[in-house]
Design a protein around this motif. Structure first.
Motif, PDB file in Angstrom:
ATOM      1  N   ARG A 129       0.409  -0.959   0.101  1.00  0.00           N
ATOM      2  CA  ARG A 129      -0.018  -0.115   0.669  1.00  0.00           C
ATOM      3  C   ARG A 129       0.716   1.537   0.292  1.00  0.00           C
ATOM      4  N   PHE A 130       1.918   1.364   0.980  1.00  0.00           N
ATOM      5  CA  PHE A 130       2.847   2.310   1.379  1.00  0.00           C
ATOM      6  C   PHE A 130       4.473   1.639   1.015  1.00  0.00           C
ATOM      7  N   VAL A 131       5.148   2.427   0.575  1.00  0.00           N
ATOM      8  CA  VAL A 131       6.650   1.884   0.988  1.00  0.00           C
ATOM      9  C   VAL A 131       7.045   3.537   1.715  1.00  0.00           C
ATOM     10  N   ILE A 132       8.370   3.056   2.588  1.00  0.00           N
ATOM     11  CA  ILE A 132       9.353   3.769   3.638  1.00  0.00           C
ATOM     12  C   ILE A 132      10.467   3.229   3.000  1.00  0.00           C
ATOM     13  N   ASP A 133      11.058   4.197   2.719  1.00  0.00           N
ATOM     14  CA  ASP A 133      13.120   2.998   2.048  1.00  0.00           C
ATOM     15  C   ASP A 133      13.568   4.431   2.557  1.00  0.00           C
ATOM     16  N   GLY A 134      14.234   5.079   4.171  1.00  0.00           N
ATOM     17  CA  GLY A 134      14.739   6.093   3.867  1.00  0.00           C
ATOM     18  C   GLY A 134      14.301   7.063   3.595  1.00  0.00           C
ATOM     19  N   LYS A 135      14.638   8.490   3.071  1.00  0.00           N
ATOM     20  CA  LYS A 135      14.187   9.389   2.346  1.00  0.00           C
ATOM     21  C   LYS A 135      13.911   9.180   1.706  1.00  0.00           C
ATOM     22  N   ARG A 136      12.704   8.485   1.137  1.00  0.00           N
ATOM     23  CA  ARG A 136      12.506   8.103   0.016  1.00  0.00           C
ATOM     24  C   ARG A 136      10.712   7.317   0.039  1.00  0.00           C
ATOM     25  N   LEU A 137       9.743   8.059   0.187  1.00  0.00           N
ATOM     26  CA  LEU A 137       7.993   7.698   0.388  1.00  0.00           C
ATOM     27  C   LEU A 137       7.379   6.894  -0.929  1.00  0.00           C
ATOM     28  N   THR A 138       6.713   6.499  -0.713  1.00  0.00           N
ATOM     29  CA  THR A 138       5.667   5.933  -1.967  1.00  0.00           C
ATOM     30  C   THR A 138       4.516   5.187  -2.132  1.00  0.00           C
ATOM     31  N   THR A 139       3.202   6.366  -2.470  1.00  0.00           N
ATOM     32  CA  THR A 139       2.427   5.231  -2.162  1.00  0.00           C
ATOM     33  C   THR A 139       1.467   4.191  -3.736  1.00  0.00           C
ATOM     34  N   SER A 140       0.447   3.428  -3.651  1.00  0.00           N
ATOM     35  CA  SER A 140       0.226   2.576  -4.772  1.00  0.00           C
ATOM     36  C   SER A 140      -1.867   3.654  -5.265  1.00  0.00           C
ATOM     37  N   GLY A 141      -2.048   4.741  -4.362  1.00  0.00           N
ATOM     38  CA  GLY A 141      -3.079   5.006  -4.413  1.00  0.00           C
ATOM     39  C   GLY A 141      -3.749   5.846  -3.820  1.00  0.00           C
ATOM     40  N   SER A 142      -5.254   6.107  -3.581  1.00  0.00           N
ATOM     41  CA  SER A 142      -5.265   7.333  -2.921  1.00  0.00           C
ATOM     42  C   SER A 142      -5.842   6.732  -1.438  1.00  0.00           C
ATOM     43  N   LEU A 143      -6.348   5.787  -1.411  1.00  0.00           N
ATOM     44  CA  LEU A 143      -6.604   5.385  -0.429  1.00  0.00           C
ATOM     45  C   LEU A 143      -5.148   4.598   1.018  1.00  0.00           C
ATOM     46  N   PRO A 144      -4.275   4.379   0.442  1.00  0.00           N
ATOM     47  CA  PRO A 144      -2.769   4.156   0.583  1.00  0.00           C
ATOM     48  C   PRO A 144      -2.802   4.978   1.268  1.00  0.00           C
ATOM     49  N   THR A 145      -2.344   6.201   0.693  1.00  0.00           N
ATOM     50  CA  THR A 145      -2.124   7.362   0.833  1.00  0.00           C
ATOM     51  C   THR A 145      -2.742   7.972   2.509  1.00  0.00           C
ATOM     52  N   VAL A 146      -3.891   7.908   2.534  1.00  0.00           N
ATOM     53  CA  VAL A 146      -4.207   7.887   4.175  1.00  0.00           C
ATOM     54  C   VAL A 146      -3.662   7.238   4.413  1.00  0.00           C
ATOM     55  N   ASP A 147      -3.377   6.094   4.916  1.00  0.00           N
ATOM     56  CA  ASP A 147      -2.948   5.539   5.200  1.00  0.00           C
ATOM     57  C   ASP A 147      -1.192   5.705   5.656  1.00  0.00           C
ATOM     58  N   LEU A 148      -0.493   5.633   4.592  1.00  0.00           N
ATOM     59  CA  LEU A 148       0.828   6.720   4.829  1.00  0.00           C
ATOM     60  C   LEU A 148       0.386   8.124   5.878  1.00  0.00           C
ATOM     61  N   MET A 149      -0.468   8.499   5.643  1.00  0.00           N
ATOM     62  CA  MET A 149      -0.225   9.837   6.431  1.00  0.00           C
ATOM     63  C   MET A 149      -1.031   9.508   7.495  1.00  0.00           C
ATOM     64  N   LEU A 150      -1.675   8.708   8.063  1.00  0.00           N
ATOM     65  CA  LEU A 150      -1.932   8.230   9.638  1.00  0.00           C
ATOM     66  C   LEU A 150      -1.107   7.977  10.354  1.00  0.00           C
ATOM     67  N   GLU A 151      -0.309   7.243   8.919  1.00  0.00           N
ATOM     68  CA  GLU A 151       1.129   6.484  10.474  1.00  0.00           C
ATOM     69  C   GLU A 151       2.278   7.982  10.092  1.00  0.00           C
ATOM     70  N   VAL A 152       2.193   9.055   9.423  1.00  0.00           N
ATOM     71  CA  VAL A 152       3.186   9.847   9.900  1.00  0.00           C
ATOM     72  C   VAL A 152       2.439  11.000  11.445  1.00  0.00           C
ATOM     73  N   ILE A 153       0.875  10.601  11.587  1.00  0.00           N
ATOM     74  CA  ILE A 153       0.578  11.196  12.835  1.00  0.00           C
ATOM     75  C   ILE A 153       0.556  10.350  13.447  1.00  0.00           C
ATOM     76  N   ARG A 154       1.066   8.966  13.597  1.00  0.00           N
ATOM     77  CA  ARG A 154       1.209   7.915  14.133  1.00  0.00           C
ATOM     78  C   ARG A 154       2.108   8.556  14.497  1.00  0.00           C
ATOM     79  N   GLN A 155       2.835   8.201  13.922  1.00  0.00           N
ATOM     80  CA  GLN A 155       5.115   8.505  14.550  1.00  0.00           C
ATOM     81  C   GLN A 155       5.223   9.896  15.361  1.00  0.00           C
ATOM     82  N   ARG A 156       5.144  10.755  14.334  1.00  0.00           N
ATOM     83  CA  ARG A 156       5.013  12.504  15.195  1.00  0.00           C
ATOM     84  C   ARG A 156       4.547  12.332  16.565  1.00  0.00           C
ATOM     85  N   GLN A 157       2.896  12.041  16.376  1.00  0.00           N
ATOM     86  CA  GLN A 157       1.432  12.682  17.861  1.00  0.00           C
ATOM     87  C   GLN A 157       1.252  10.990  18.802  1.00  0.00           C
ATOM     88  N   GLY A 158       1.511   9.816  17.725  1.00  0.00           N
ATOM     89  CA  GLY A 158       1.430   8.938  18.606  1.00  0.00           C
ATOM     90  C   GLY A 158      -0.133   7.951  18.796  1.00  0.00           C
TER      91      GLY A 158
END
Length: 332
Positions: free
Chosen positions: A154-183
């Motif tokens: 759905r999404f991949v984080i590899d070092g300084k590069r992030l990639t997503t496979s579509g719109s809902l996977p991008t939501v998943d990625l942004m939720l992961e960003v929020i989880r990492q930053r704010q819990g």
């Protein structure tokens, strides 16, 4: 990587939106961040929309998206999200590829959103790294860029590069960003704004509000989450929760990790803290009463967990977010 580190600081993000991008793809990046800002009651994230020439960019919905500037290679270090859907090749000019390569020297993170992955690969920014694309493009992408490790995810984080496979996977990625930053607690609350499980048609199986943002594929995890929601005031210990579901405690931990990416105690605590936070904001109850109502042994234990999760005390949240009822409002 600042994008994926716990932080209280506001994060600024640049979005390079290319012609014929889907509106939902743009929203999939912005809306989770907007939701996080609203729920937190503070500006955790700020974003800026850029286009190749600074002009409004047409979308596949025939709605032009206004730009706040043109994309140029500079010493900007804010994370850059490259958004593209259809006809991405028209945008892959030598000038744009050169600008992306130069920007990569300074940007802390560069993300390829859906077809944006192709642009990053064209600019040789994914060489030797793992990346994902829309499932329809996977085979073509893997053949076109053998130096990139194409994966079906759905999404991949590899070092300084992030990639997503579509719109809902991008939501998943942004939720992961929020989880990492704010819990996890805030990420769980934000997830409820965007997804829900199709409710059962049986009257005795209502849709659960707290689990609305989760894709609970395993019925045992679904049952366990419902039990958690029913026992907020007097939390069940893991062993008893597992017995009620019909599995061992260790197996239940594995099921949670596979299903929602977090162990049971983390999800349970997030449910209780999110319930407590709503009471802090929406009621005048004492913190001792809120602590008791959400399964904490004392107000001090509640305050410690609350601060660890939300980076502020309950009293600070209440002072900052509560609506103050003025005398004129009270008389209405």
């Amino acid at each position: 990587m600042a994008l994926l580190q716990r932080s209280k600081q506001r994060l600024d993000i640049d979005l390079l939106v290319l012609p014929d991008t889907n509106l939902i793809l743009i929203a999939s990046v912005i809306e989770p961040l907007r939701g996080a800002n609203r729920i937190a009651g503070s500006e955790l994230y700020r974003w800026r929309l850029l286009t190749p020439d600074g002009a409004p960019v047409p979308t596949t919905s025939n709605i032009a998206v206004p730009a706040q500037g043109s994309f140029r290679a500079s010493t900007e270090d804010a994370p850059l999200f490259v958004l593209a859907s259809y006809d991405w090749r028209r945008s892959a000019t030598p000038a744009l590829k050169m600008q992306l390569s130069r920007a990569a020297r300074y940007r802390t993170v560069i993300a390829g959103v859906e077809s944006g992955t192709w642009l990053l690969a064209e600019a040789s920014l994914l060489d030797g790294l793992s990346a994902t694309v829309h499932w329809e493009d996977y085979e073509d992408f893997a053949l076109a860029y053998p130096e990139v490790r194409a994966v079906k995810d759905r999404f991949v984080i590899d070092g300084k590069r992030l990639t997503t496979s579509g719109s809902l996977p991008t939501v998943d990625l942004m939720l992961e960003v929020i989880r990492q930053r704010q819990g996890y607690s805030l990420a769980l609350e934000v997830s409820r704004l965007f997804r829900y499980e199709q409710p059962s048609f049986h009257i005795d199986e209502p849709l659960s509000a707290a689990s609305a943002g989760l894709r609970l594929h395993d019925p045992r995890v679904t049952q366990a989450v419902h039990l958690m929601e029913e026992h907020i005031e007097q939390p069940l210990v893991l062993a008893r929760l597992a017995r009620r579901v019909g599995v061992s405690a260790r197996h239940l931990q594995d099921l949670f990790q596979q299903s929602i990416g977090a162990p049971p105690h983390v999800h349970y605590l997030a449910l209780r803290l999110n319930t407590a936070r709503r009471k802090v904001i929406e009621t005048t109850a004492s913190f001792a009463d809120i602590a008791a109502a959400t399964g904490f042994n004392s107000a001090s234990a509640f305050a410690r967990s609350y601060r660890a999760s939300f980076s502020e005390s309950p009293s600070e949240t209440r002072r900052r977010l509560r609506r103050r009822i003025t005398p004129s409002q009270a008389s209405l």
